[in-house]
Write a protein that holds these residues in place. Sequence first.
Motif, PDB file in Angstrom:
ATOM      1  N   ALA A  64      29.660  40.224  37.109  1.00 24.45           N
ATOM      2  CA  ALA A  64      30.901  40.989  37.161  1.00 24.45           C
ATOM      3  C   ALA A  64      30.580  42.473  37.100  1.00 24.45           C
ATOM      4  O   ALA A  64      29.683  42.901  36.363  1.00 24.45           O
ATOM      5  N   ILE A  65      31.318  43.268  37.865  1.00 25.69           N
ATOM      6  CA  ILE A  65      31.223  44.711  37.788  1.00 25.69           C
ATOM      7  C   ILE A  65      32.582  45.227  37.326  1.00 25.69           C
ATOM      8  O   ILE A  65      33.621  44.854  37.878  1.00 25.69           O
ATOM      9  N   VAL A  66      32.582  46.044  36.278  1.00 23.91           N
ATOM     10  CA  VAL A  66      33.804  46.561  35.671  1.00 23.91           C
ATOM     11  C   VAL A  66      33.851  48.067  35.855  1.00 23.91           C
ATOM     12  O   VAL A  66      32.924  48.777  35.442  1.00 23.91           O
ATOM     13  N   ALA A  67      34.926  48.556  36.460  1.00 28.83           N
ATOM     14  CA  ALA A  67      35.112  49.991  36.674  1.00 28.83           C
ATOM     15  C   ALA A  67      36.227  50.482  35.760  1.00 28.83           C
ATOM     16  O   ALA A  67      37.318  49.918  35.744  1.00 28.83           O
ATOM     17  N   LEU A 121      32.655  39.213  40.915  1.00 27.96           N
ATOM     18  CA  LEU A 121      33.960  39.660  40.438  1.00 27.96           C
ATOM     19  C   LEU A 121      33.951  41.169  40.253  1.00 27.96           C
ATOM     20  O   LEU A 121      33.039  41.721  39.631  1.00 27.96           O
ATOM     21  N   LEU A 122      34.969  41.849  40.793  1.00 22.65           N
ATOM     22  CA  LEU A 122      35.178  43.272  40.552  1.00 22.65           C
ATOM     23  C   LEU A 122      36.442  43.432  39.727  1.00 22.65           C
ATOM     24  O   LEU A 122      37.521  42.988  40.132  1.00 22.65           O
ATOM     25  N   ILE A 123      36.293  44.049  38.560  1.00 21.54           N
ATOM     26  CA  ILE A 123      37.432  44.316  37.680  1.00 21.54           C
ATOM     27  C   ILE A 123      37.642  45.820  37.618  1.00 21.54           C
ATOM     28  O   ILE A 123      36.707  46.566  37.309  1.00 21.54           O
ATOM     29  N   ILE A 124      38.852  46.261  37.905  1.00 18.27           N
ATOM     30  CA  ILE A 124      39.199  47.677  37.761  1.00 18.27           C
ATOM     31  C   ILE A 124      40.171  47.794  36.598  1.00 18.27           C
ATOM     32  O   ILE A 124      41.274  47.244  36.632  1.00 18.27           O
ATOM     33  N   LEU A 125      39.740  48.497  35.557  1.00 20.38           N
ATOM     34  CA  LEU A 125      40.571  48.702  34.376  1.00 20.38           C
ATOM     35  C   LEU A 125      41.328  50.012  34.519  1.00 20.38           C
ATOM     36  O   LEU A 125      40.751  51.048  34.845  1.00 20.38           O
ATOM     37  N   THR A 126      42.620  49.958  34.259  1.00 20.43           N
ATOM     38  CA  THR A 126      43.462  51.138  34.402  1.00 20.43           C
ATOM     39  C   THR A 126      44.469  51.149  33.252  1.00 20.43           C
ATOM     40  O   THR A 126      44.364  50.358  32.311  1.00 20.43           O
ATOM     41  N   ASP A 127      45.441  52.068  33.319  1.00 14.22           N
ATOM     42  CA  ASP A 127      46.366  52.202  32.194  1.00 14.22           C
ATOM     43  C   ASP A 127      47.615  51.355  32.331  1.00 14.22           C
ATOM     44  O   ASP A 127      48.521  51.454  31.502  1.00 14.22           O
ATOM     45  N   VAL A 128      47.699  50.527  33.363  1.00 10.53           N
ATOM     46  CA  VAL A 128      48.817  49.590  33.494  1.00 10.53           C
ATOM     47  C   VAL A 128      48.263  48.172  33.501  1.00 10.53           C
ATOM     48  O   VAL A 128      47.111  47.936  33.860  1.00 10.53           O
TER      49      VAL A 128
END
Length: 321
Positions: free
Chosen positions: A11-14, A235-242
Amino acid sequence: MNIDRSDRPLAIVAMGGHAFMQPGEKGTIEEHERNAAAIAGHLMYLIERDYNLVITHGNGPQVGAGLLKAERARDELPEMPLDVLVADTAGSLGYVMQQALLNQLRRRGLDRWVVTVISQVLVDVDDPAFKNPTKPIGPFMLEEEAGRRRDDHGWIIAEDSGRGWRRVVPSPRPKKVFQRHMIRDAALAGHIVISCGGGGIPVRYDENNDLTGVEAVIDKDLTSSLLGVEIGADLLIILTDVSQVFLDYNTPEQRPLGAVTMMEIENFVRQGQFPAGSMGPKVEAVAAFLRGGGKRGLITSPKRLREALDGRGGTHFIGRV
């Protein structure tokens, strides 16, 4: 530890630079460490699920602060170019995140190690972004102050989503991450890898075919997508404020997206659902990852990561165009 974990999913988490600095904070080291500890705790959900893990992060607030410091000390100290400031923040934020992750691993008795890779990313000198700077960096300013910095320092200034004025710089598309093999090999050996801080350090080949830095900032989501393809991430996970992606965002018709196919996303993009200044680059990054061979994409917030991994939250992207 150096074992073969190539049979585990990767997994790569941004996450954005604001993950280290919450609204209203001044950006002290104590605030950075506290926020890093919180997000490291959320990332343990992936470790508990036995993922190999690569983490990328933005640096907008931090590189902006570096530019402001350089401006105020310009009569006493030599100014550093933007690519060097990106490298500085990749190192400092990597250190903060690395330490937070190591502490979380120790508390859980998990035998994993963490490494930060200062990553160079190739860009095209003919990229149209160099003629049309759009990437906002640094603090918000009133229009009068912004005009003064434009006149005194040659900054390109733009209004940012009704929130104030900021400096904007070129944001070329990433073409290749030079340390991609090192990042992949370290992750498959069981190490947690922090890489491509600030979208990576933008570099180009000069007339002698030597690498040289470029005054620009690369979008970290696009770099994360490219890196995910290059290292064969699942898996690509993009973490944001929503907590997830919304249609008709900030309107009375706002509604969340759960699991969507790429065909559906393409239709929403054509409808103009994802503006360039907000969710657009994130959706584009996930789409490019899936086109490049990735299996799944996920957009959510750090606090909802566990629920999203369990299928009870976030926006899940499946299928390919």
